[in-house]
Design a protein around this motif. Sequence first.
Motif, short mmCIF file in Angstrom:
data_model
loop_
_atom_site.label_atom_id
_atom_site.label_comp_id
_atom_site.label_asym_id
_atom_site.label_seq_id
_atom_site.Cartn_x
_atom_site.Cartn_y
_atom_site.Cartn_z
N LYS A 184 0.84 -1.21 0.03
CA LYS A 184 0.06 -0.19 -0.09
C LYS A 184 1.01 1.20 -0.23
O LYS A 184 2.02 1.43 0.70
CB LYS A 184 -0.81 -0.06 1.14
CG LYS A 184 -1.99 -1.08 1.16
CD LYS A 184 -3.06 -0.87 0.27
CE LYS A 184 -4.11 -1.96 0.31
NZ LYS A 184 -5.22 -1.59 -0.77
N GLN B 42 -5.03 5.79 10.03
CA GLN B 42 -6.39 5.78 9.90
C GLN B 42 -7.09 4.55 10.37
O GLN B 42 -8.33 4.42 11.19
CB GLN B 42 -6.64 5.74 8.26
CG GLN B 42 -6.51 7.26 7.94
CD GLN B 42 -6.42 7.27 6.46
OE1 GLN B 42 -6.42 6.28 5.78
NE2 GLN B 42 -6.32 8.63 5.93
N GLN C 229 -10.06 0.41 -0.14
CA GLN C 229 -10.34 0.68 -1.49
C GLN C 229 -9.64 2.06 -2.11
O GLN C 229 -9.30 2.22 -2.95
CB GLN C 229 -11.72 0.69 -1.89
CG GLN C 229 -12.48 -0.81 -1.57
CD GLN C 229 -13.96 -0.70 -1.76
OE1 GLN C 229 -14.47 0.20 -1.62
NE2 GLN C 229 -14.41 -1.79 -1.71
N ASN C 230 -9.97 3.06 -1.09
CA ASN C 230 -9.26 4.29 -1.48
C ASN C 230 -7.50 4.29 -1.53
O ASN C 230 -6.93 5.52 -1.65
CB ASN C 230 -9.81 5.48 -0.78
CG ASN C 230 -11.41 5.48 -1.06
OD1 ASN C 230 -11.90 5.25 -2.15
ND2 ASN C 230 -12.10 6.13 0.12
N THR C 231 -6.97 3.24 -1.01
CA THR C 231 -5.45 3.30 -1.18
C THR C 231 -5.02 2.50 -2.33
O THR C 231 -5.70 1.16 -2.31
CB THR C 231 -4.88 2.85 0.20
OG1 THR C 231 -5.26 1.63 0.78
CG2 THR C 231 -5.22 4.04 1.24
N SER C 232 -3.96 2.73 -2.79
CA SER C 232 -3.48 1.89 -3.88
C SER C 232 -2.58 0.66 -3.19
O SER C 232 -2.08 0.77 -2.10
CB SER C 232 -2.91 2.63 -5.20
OG SER C 232 -2.03 3.51 -4.66
N THR D 194 -13.99 0.80 2.86
CA THR D 194 -13.46 2.37 2.06
C THR D 194 -12.25 2.63 2.18
O THR D 194 -11.75 3.27 1.24
CB THR D 194 -14.71 3.18 2.56
OG1 THR D 194 -16.13 2.73 2.60
CG2 THR D 194 -14.60 4.64 2.09
N LEU D 195 -11.68 2.79 3.29
CA LEU D 195 -10.34 3.01 3.60
C LEU D 195 -9.36 2.31 2.77
O LEU D 195 -8.44 2.81 1.87
CB LEU D 195 -9.62 2.96 4.99
CG LEU D 195 -10.08 4.02 5.74
CD1 LEU D 195 -10.00 3.50 7.32
CD2 LEU D 195 -9.66 5.37 5.58
#
Length: 184
Positions: free
Chosen positions: A139, A148, A181-184, A178-179
Amino acid sequence: MSQSIKKDTLLEVAESLFYEHGFRGVGLKQIISEANVATMTLYNHFLSEDKLVEEVLRRREERYWSYLDAHVEKDSDSPFILAVKAHGCWLEEQSCKGDMFLRAMEDYAGTDNEIETIARGYKMRLLKYLQQLAQRKGKDNERDLANQLTLLLEGTTSLTTLIGAEKATEYSIAMAKTLVQNTS
């Protein structure tokens, strides 16, 4: 009763009482009475009440990490979700009335003892654990994701006292998805 059984009994009773009534709300006489041991038995194992509290916190932390390790497959596709679920199960089974480590930090803040250090160390270890998971999964910005997720777990612990562990965990799983999914 052997000495190690007496020590274990003292620690179990002390943890239960500290968790139920707070560190400052329980005296050694109550612990001795409920553990059904002699006063000298307590002092043979623990030089002071602070030493007893330290050992209670260390054992509780050890159980938490064993619990988390048993439930989180670090190489799975979603170790973060598994960590959130495991934390929620821990809350339901072991910690539905709040965070014993946070209580310790509050009760012993600024008293120059090992108790606050143990409690803060547990919190830092959780942050580092999540950061290592993020690194393992490749990540970007793993430190932010770990912060987070730590905040999410801490919030889940707090919310458990209001709405229960099951519902708090349900919300935290949705947020964790959600957290992640929003990080690559």
